[in-house]
Design a protein around this motif. Structure first.
Motif, PDB file in Angstrom:
ATOM      1  N   HIS A 462      -7.974  17.971   4.841  1.00  0.00           N
ATOM      2  CA  HIS A 462      -8.741  17.123   5.743  1.00  0.00           C
ATOM      3  C   HIS A 462      -9.158  15.825   5.063  1.00  0.00           C
ATOM      4  CE1 HIS A 462     -11.450  15.851   8.874  1.00  0.00           C
ATOM      5  NE2 HIS A 462     -12.473  15.862   8.043  1.00  0.00           N
ATOM      6  N   LYS A 463      -9.425  15.854   3.757  1.00  0.00           N
ATOM      7  CA  LYS A 463      -9.891  14.649   3.065  1.00  0.00           C
ATOM      8  C   LYS A 463      -8.809  13.575   3.019  1.00  0.00           C
ATOM      9  CE  LYS A 463     -13.904  16.328   2.481  1.00  0.00           C
ATOM     10  NZ  LYS A 463     -14.599  16.430   1.205  1.00  0.00           N
ATOM     11  N   TYR A 464      -7.563  13.974   2.789  1.00  0.00           N
ATOM     12  CA  TYR A 464      -6.500  12.967   2.770  1.00  0.00           C
ATOM     13  C   TYR A 464      -6.161  12.486   4.181  1.00  0.00           C
ATOM     14  CZ  TYR A 464      -5.695  13.420  -2.205  1.00  0.00           C
ATOM     15  OH  TYR A 464      -5.855  13.388  -3.579  1.00  0.00           O
ATOM     16  N   ARG A 465      -6.301  13.350   5.179  1.00  0.00           N
ATOM     17  CA  ARG A 465      -6.161  12.887   6.554  1.00  0.00           C
ATOM     18  C   ARG A 465      -7.211  11.822   6.862  1.00  0.00           C
ATOM     19  NH1 ARG A 465      -3.266  16.065  10.366  1.00  0.00           N
ATOM     20  NH2 ARG A 465      -2.299  17.930   9.443  1.00  0.00           N
ATOM     21  N   LEU A 466      -8.432  12.072   6.387  1.00  0.00           N
ATOM     22  CA  LEU A 466      -9.514  11.117   6.586  1.00  0.00           C
ATOM     23  C   LEU A 466      -9.238   9.807   5.851  1.00  0.00           C
ATOM     24  CD1 LEU A 466     -12.386  10.617   7.705  1.00  0.00           C
ATOM     25  CD2 LEU A 466     -13.270  11.597   5.575  1.00  0.00           C
ATOM     26  N   LEU A 467      -8.687   9.902   4.642  1.00  0.00           N
ATOM     27  CA  LEU A 467      -8.366   8.700   3.870  1.00  0.00           C
ATOM     28  C   LEU A 467      -7.368   7.818   4.613  1.00  0.00           C
ATOM     29  CD1 LEU A 467      -8.541   7.161   1.087  1.00  0.00           C
ATOM     30  CD2 LEU A 467      -6.539   8.496   0.414  1.00  0.00           C
ATOM     31  N   PHE A 468      -6.296   8.413   5.135  1.00  0.00           N
ATOM     32  CA  PHE A 468      -5.275   7.626   5.830  1.00  0.00           C
ATOM     33  C   PHE A 468      -5.789   7.110   7.174  1.00  0.00           C
ATOM     34  CE2 PHE A 468      -2.327  10.560   3.330  1.00  0.00           C
ATOM     35  CZ  PHE A 468      -2.219   9.653   2.295  1.00  0.00           C
ATOM     36  N   LYS A 469      -6.704   7.828   7.798  1.00  0.00           N
ATOM     37  CA  LYS A 469      -7.326   7.313   9.019  1.00  0.00           C
ATOM     38  C   LYS A 469      -8.141   6.063   8.701  1.00  0.00           C
ATOM     39  CE  LYS A 469      -9.279  10.160  11.920  1.00  0.00           C
ATOM     40  NZ  LYS A 469     -10.275  11.087  12.523  1.00  0.00           N
ATOM     41  N   MET A 470      -8.884   6.102   7.584  1.00  0.00           N
ATOM     42  CA  MET A 470      -9.670   4.934   7.185  1.00  0.00           C
ATOM     43  C   MET A 470      -8.778   3.750   6.841  1.00  0.00           C
ATOM     44  SD  MET A 470     -12.666   6.580   4.811  1.00  0.00           S
ATOM     45  CE  MET A 470     -13.910   7.691   5.486  1.00  0.00           C
ATOM     46  N   VAL A 471      -7.642   4.011   6.188  1.00  0.00           N
ATOM     47  CA  VAL A 471      -6.719   2.931   5.843  1.00  0.00           C
ATOM     48  C   VAL A 471      -6.228   2.241   7.113  1.00  0.00           C
ATOM     49  CG1 VAL A 471      -4.451   2.410   4.870  1.00  0.00           C
ATOM     50  CG2 VAL A 471      -5.998   3.938   3.652  1.00  0.00           C
ATOM     51  N   GLN A 472      -5.832   3.027   8.108  1.00  0.00           N
ATOM     52  CA  GLN A 472      -5.356   2.434   9.364  1.00  0.00           C
ATOM     53  C   GLN A 472      -6.449   1.613  10.041  1.00  0.00           C
ATOM     54  OE1 GLN A 472      -2.808   5.107  11.873  1.00  0.00           O
ATOM     55  NE2 GLN A 472      -3.290   6.638  10.302  1.00  0.00           N
ATOM     56  N   ARG A 473      -7.665   2.126  10.046  1.00  0.00           N
ATOM     57  CA  ARG A 473      -8.744   1.428  10.738  1.00  0.00           C
ATOM     58  C   ARG A 473      -9.174   0.173   9.991  1.00  0.00           C
ATOM     59  NH1 ARG A 473     -12.567   6.149  13.519  1.00  0.00           N
ATOM     60  NH2 ARG A 473     -10.892   6.945  14.859  1.00  0.00           N
ATOM     61  N   LEU A 474      -9.102   0.191   8.669  1.00  0.00           N
ATOM     62  CA  LEU A 474      -9.391  -1.027   7.921  1.00  0.00           C
ATOM     63  C   LEU A 474      -8.334  -2.087   8.192  1.00  0.00           C
ATOM     64  CD1 LEU A 474     -10.637   0.385   4.495  1.00  0.00           C
ATOM     65  CD2 LEU A 474     -11.969  -0.889   6.172  1.00  0.00           C
ATOM     66  N   TYR A 475      -7.069  -1.675   8.324  1.00  0.00           N
ATOM     67  CA  TYR A 475      -6.021  -2.619   8.702  1.00  0.00           C
ATOM     68  C   TYR A 475      -6.306  -3.202  10.083  1.00  0.00           C
ATOM     69  CZ  TYR A 475      -2.369  -2.398   5.100  1.00  0.00           C
ATOM     70  OH  TYR A 475      -1.641  -2.563   3.951  1.00  0.00           O
ATOM     71  N   GLN A 476      -6.730  -2.347  11.022  1.00  0.00           N
ATOM     72  CA  GLN A 476      -7.022  -2.827  12.366  1.00  0.00           C
ATOM     73  C   GLN A 476      -8.229  -3.766  12.371  1.00  0.00           C
ATOM     74  OE1 GLN A 476      -7.285   1.125  14.188  1.00  0.00           O
ATOM     75  NE2 GLN A 476      -5.518   0.630  15.460  1.00  0.00           N
ATOM     76  N   ALA A 477      -9.275  -3.405  11.602  1.00  0.00           N
ATOM     77  CA  ALA A 477     -10.465  -4.256  11.546  1.00  0.00           C
ATOM     78  C   ALA A 477     -10.154  -5.593  10.876  1.00  0.00           C
ATOM     79  CB  ALA A 477     -11.588  -3.542  10.809  1.00  0.00           C
ATOM     80  N   GLY A 478      -9.279  -5.580   9.863  1.00  0.00           N
ATOM     81  CA  GLY A 478      -8.909  -6.812   9.167  1.00  0.00           C
ATOM     82  C   GLY A 478      -7.790  -7.567   9.832  1.00  0.00           C
ATOM     83  N   ARG A 479      -7.297  -7.022  10.976  1.00  0.00           N
ATOM     84  CA  ARG A 479      -6.196  -7.650  11.720  1.00  0.00           C
ATOM     85  C   ARG A 479      -4.978  -7.842  10.819  1.00  0.00           C
ATOM     86  NH1 ARG A 479     -10.884  -9.851  13.665  1.00  0.00           N
ATOM     87  NH2 ARG A 479     -11.178  -9.758  15.926  1.00  0.00           N
ATOM     88  N   GLY A 480      -4.617  -6.767  10.116  1.00  0.00           N
ATOM     89  CA  GLY A 480      -3.447  -6.819   9.262  1.00  0.00           C
ATOM     90  C   GLY A 480      -2.175  -6.987  10.068  1.00  0.00           C
ATOM     91  N   GLU A 481      -1.173  -7.557   9.446  1.00  0.00           N
ATOM     92  CA  GLU A 481       0.089  -7.832  10.129  1.00  0.00           C
ATOM     93  C   GLU A 481       0.748  -6.537  10.568  1.00  0.00           C
ATOM     94  OE1 GLU A 481       4.370 -10.100   9.323  1.00  0.00           O
ATOM     95  OE2 GLU A 481       2.786 -10.074   7.780  1.00  0.00           O
ATOM     96  N   GLY A 482       1.097  -6.478  11.849  1.00  0.00           N
ATOM     97  CA  GLY A 482       1.773  -5.306  12.387  1.00  0.00           C
ATOM     98  C   GLY A 482       0.837  -4.244  12.916  1.00  0.00           C
ATOM     99  N   TRP A 483      -0.470  -4.406  12.722  1.00  0.00           N
ATOM    100  CA  TRP A 483      -1.436  -3.394  13.154  1.00  0.00           C
ATOM    101  C   TRP A 483      -2.163  -3.915  14.387  1.00  0.00           C
ATOM    102  CZ3 TRP A 483      -1.734   1.283  10.632  1.00  0.00           C
ATOM    103  CH2 TRP A 483      -1.065   1.368   9.417  1.00  0.00           C
ATOM    104  N   SER A 484      -2.015  -3.218  15.483  1.00  0.00           N
ATOM    105  CA  SER A 484      -2.635  -3.619  16.733  1.00  0.00           C
ATOM    106  C   SER A 484      -3.713  -2.619  17.121  1.00  0.00           C
ATOM    107  CB  SER A 484      -1.574  -3.710  17.844  1.00  0.00           C
ATOM    108  OG  SER A 484      -0.921  -2.455  17.997  1.00  0.00           O
TER     109      SER A 484
END
Length: 593
Positions: A462-484
Motif C-alpha cells: 500500500h505504501k508504494y501505491r500511495l507513493l505513485f499516487k502522490m507522484v501522479q498528483r504532483l505532476y497534475q498540480a504542477g501541470r507537468g507535460e502530458g499530465w491532464s
C-alpha cells in the motif's frame, strides 16, 4: 497516552514497559535514554526532543551500533567496561543485507493496472491511458534514480524497522523529486481523528555549531500540515450556512470541491533560545528563522496546492493494532547475536592458548642475562631449545577441546538465529548443499523465508501505491507535460522472485498452456517475466511477439503467391505446361465455336 505505546504495568517497584521496542528492555543501556549526562545517548537529552519519542530514537541508535560493529562500544558508554573486549565479526550486518536482498529481488518494476492490454487488437477501455501513465512513471523513476532510492529506504527499514520518503515538486526540473530521510528525523503528530495518516508531520534534526562560519548550534524543523485554505491563496469564496469558506477544485478530483490544503514550514531555532518544556511541537515561533527558497519565497506556511501530506512512512513489518512503527529484522534475535559475540570472543581467547599453549617447566636450566645476572624469561616459539635436568619435566595446557566446543556452539547459535529470524540456514547460505536430498526438500527448507518475504512485501504494498499516487498528483498540480486532469490511476511496485526459479520448467508450462489455448499471450509473458526472463516490459513484449507473428504470416503468404507466379522444379514446369495447353485448348475451342 501517546500513540504507539501500550500502558505501563507496574511490577513491584519497577515498571514493565510494553511497546514496539520491548525487545530491547533487557539492555541496561536503554535506561540511559533521555537521562542528563548520558554518555550513550547524549543527543536525546536535548530539550526539544519529545519525551515519548526517546525509546524509539534510542532503539534506532542501538540497532545502528549492531550494524556498524559498535554494540560493544555503546554498551561500554553505558557503563559496561568489559564490553570493549567484545568481538563483532559482522553477523548483524550480514543478516540485514541478506534479508534486504531477498526482499528486493533482482529488480523492481512499476506497473499500472490494465497497461498490458494496450497492445491488443481491441484494447480494453482505459488500457491505452494506463500504458501511457505507466510509461511516464517509469521515465520519472529513471530520472529520480528510484531503484537507488528504494535501496536506501529499504535498508533503513529492514535494519531500523522504519524508513521515510518525501516528495516535492521541483519547478526547475518540472517533476516531483524524491528524498529519503533517516526515521530518527521523522516525528508524526497524530490527532484524535487521524486513523491511517497523520495530518501533521515534522522532520527535525540538530545542526551542530560551526565556529568558522560563525553559526551556533540549532535545530531545524520542516513541517507539513493539512489545514483550511487561507483567504486569497487561489480558493473560491462560497457562502453557505451564514459563513464564508475557501474551497478549491483539485485536478485529480474534477467534480469535487475541497477546503483543505497542505502547508509547508521550514525554520530553524538556536538551541540556546529553547527552554525546558519547549519540545518539537511547541517551539516558540517568535524565535524562528524561516528558510527562503531560491526564488525568494519565505517557507512560512507555504501553500503547496495539494490536499495530502507528501510523506510516505515505510514499516518493515505489518504493525500491531494501534502501532504505527515497524520491527527490525534483528529484533527477535538480538539476544542471540549478543551470545554469538560473547562466544566468538571466548573462542578467540581459547584459540590464543591453543596456538601458543601455557607451558609449565620443572628442573629447567634458565639462561642468565649477563648484564643483570637475572634469569631470562623463556618464550614459546619455533626452534626454541630448553635444557632440562635429569628430573626435569614439561607440561602443556591443552585447550583444544574447549575450543572445539566453542566452535560447535557458534554453529548452534547461527542455526538458532537463522531459524528465529526466518531467513533460514538455506537463505543465509550456511546449509550444506549435499545435505539437501531434492529440490522439494530445499523448497520446504525455504518455506519460512518465503513467508517472511511475503509479509515484508505485503507491508509495503500500500505504501508504494500511495507513493505513485502522490507522484501522479504532483505532476497534475504542477501541470507537468502530458499530465491532464482526471482520476489517478492505480500503480504498484512489482518485485522479482526472491529465490531462484526453474526457468526451464516455467517455459515448458507456458508453451504447453499457451499452445493449448488455456492461457492468453499476456498471461504467458507475465509468467515468463516473473520467472526471471529478461523482459523489461510485458506489454511491449506482447506487441513485439504479435508483430513478428504477423510478419511471418505475411511472409508465408507472399512465398506461396511467389511459387504460384514463378513455378520452380520439373514437376512445377510440367504442371505449368499442362495448364498452358489447357488454356490454349480452351481458347482455340472458343474460337472454332
Amino acid at each position: 497516552m501517546a500513540r504507539g505505546r501500550r500502558p505501563e504495568e507496574t511490577v513491584g517497584l519497577r515498571q514493565l514497559v510494553i511497546d514496539a521496542w520491548s525487545w530491547l528492555n533487557y539492555k541496561p543501556v536503554m535506561a540511559e535514554a533521555g537521562r542528563p549526562g548520558s554518555r550513550a545517548f547524549p543527543e536525546l537529552a536535548k530539550t526539544w526532543v519529545p519525551p515519548h519519542e526517546l525509546r524509539r530514537l534510542a532503539a534506532y541508535k542501538v540497532l545502528a551500533s549492531y550494524d556498524n560493529n559498535q554494540a560493544g562500544q555503546l554498551a561500554a558508554a553505558g557503563g559496561d567496561a568489559s564490553a570493549l573486549e567484545r568481538r563483532e565479526p559482522g553477523d548483524a550486518a550480514k543478516l540485514v543485507d541478506t534479508a534486504l536482498g531477498y526482499l528486493l529481488g533482482s529488480e523492481q518494476t512499476i506497473t499500472v493496472e490494465g497497461a498490458d492490454h494496450a497492445a491488443e487488437e481491441t484494447p480494453q477501455p482505459g488500457a491505452v491511458e494506463a500504458a501511457a501513465v505507466q510509461d511516464r512513471l517509469r521515465k520519472w523513476a529513471d530520472k529520480e534514480l528510484l531503484t537507488f532510492r528504494i535501496q536506501q529506504a529499504e535498508r533503513a527499514a529492514v535494519l531500523l524497522g522504519d524508513s521515510v520518503m518525501v516528495l516535492a515538486w521541483n519547478p526547475a526540473k518540472q517533476r516531483p523529486t524524491l528524498r529519503v530521510y533517516d526515521p530518527g528525523f521523522f516525528f508524526p503528530q497524530w490527532g484524535d481523528e487521524d486513523e491511517d495518516f497523520p495530518s501533521r508531520v515534522h522532520l527535525a534534526w540538530e545542526l551542530p555549531a560551526d565556529d568558522e562560519a560563525g553559526l551556533k548550534a540549532r535545530v531545524r524543523r520542516v513541517t507539513y500540515e493539512l489545514g483550511p485554505i487561507a483567504e486569497g491563496v487561489g480558493g473560491e469564496d462560497v457562502e453557505g450556512g451564514g459563513s464564508t469558506a475557501e474551497i478549491r477544485t483539485y485536478p485529480w478530483e474534477p467534480g469535487r470541491a475541497s477546503n483543505v490544503t497542505c502547508y509547508l514550514t521550514d525554520a530553524e531555532w538556536l538551541l540556546e533560545d529553547l527552554k525546558n518544556g519547549e519540545t518539537l511541537d511547541q517551539l516558540p515561533m517568535d524565535k524562528a528563522a524561516y528558510r527562503v527558497r531560491p526564488d525568494g519565497t519565505e517557507l512560512n506556511r507555504l501553500d503547496l496546492m495539494i490536499d495530502f501530506v507528501p510523506v510516505v512512512h515505510i514499516a518493515n513489518t505489518i504493525p500491531d493494532g494501534g502501532e504505527p512503527w515497524g520491527r527490525s529484522i534483528l529484533a527477535r534475535v538480538l539476544q542471540a547475536l549478543d551470545e554469538l559475540a560473547a562466544t566468538d570472543s571466548d573462542s578467540s581467547a581459547a584459540s590464543a592458548t591453543t596456538g601458543t599453549p601455557i607451558i609449565g617447566l620443572a628442573g629447567a636450566r634458565l639462561p642468565v642475562d649477563r648484564a643483570t645476572g637475572k634469569p631470562q624469561e623463556l618464550q614459546v616459539k619455533a626452534g626454541a631449545v630448553w635444557q632440562l635436568g635429569e628430573t626435569g619435566r614439561m607440561d602443556a595446557l591443552d585447550t583444544s577441546p574447549q575450543l572445539a566446543e566453542l566452535r560447535a556452539r557458534v554453529d548452534h547459535l547461527l542455526e538458532r538465529i537463522a531459524a528465529n529470524s526466518r531467513v533460514t540456514a538455506a537463505g543465509l547460505g550456511t546449509l550444506d548443499a549435499t545435505e539437501v536430498p531434492s529440490g522439494y526438500a530445499l523448497k520446504l527448507a525455504l518455506g519460512p523465508l518465503d513467508a517472511l518475504v511475503g509479509m515484508m512485501r505485503l507491508a509495503r504494498e500500500h505504501k508504494y501505491r500511495l507513493l505513485f499516487k502522490m507522484v501522479q498528483r504532483l505532476y497534475q498540480a504542477g501541470r507537468g507535460e502530458g499530465w491532464s486532469s482526471g482520476e489517478t490511476l492505480p500503480a504498484r511496485l512489482a518485485w522479482a522472485p526472491h529465490t531462484p526459479t526453474d526457468r526451464a520448467a516455467v517455459l515448458e508450462e507456458v508453451v504447453t498452456a499457451y499452445g493449448a489455448g488455456v492461457l492468453s499471450l499476456e498471461t504467458a509473458v507475465t509468467m515468463l517475466l516473473e520467472a526471471g526472463y529478461p523482459i523489461k516490459d510485458a506489454s511491449q513484449e506482447v506487441a513485439r511477439i504479435r508483430a513478428k507473428a504477423e510478419e511471418e504470416a505475411a511472409a508465408r503468404v507472399e512465398e506461396a503467391a511467389s511459387r504460384r507466379r514463378e513455378p520452380d522444379g520439373e514437376g512445377d514446369r510440367e504442371m505449368s505446361e499442362g495448364v498452358t495447353e489447357q488454356e490454349t485448348g480452351r481458347a482455340s475451342g472458343s474460337v472454332g465455336g
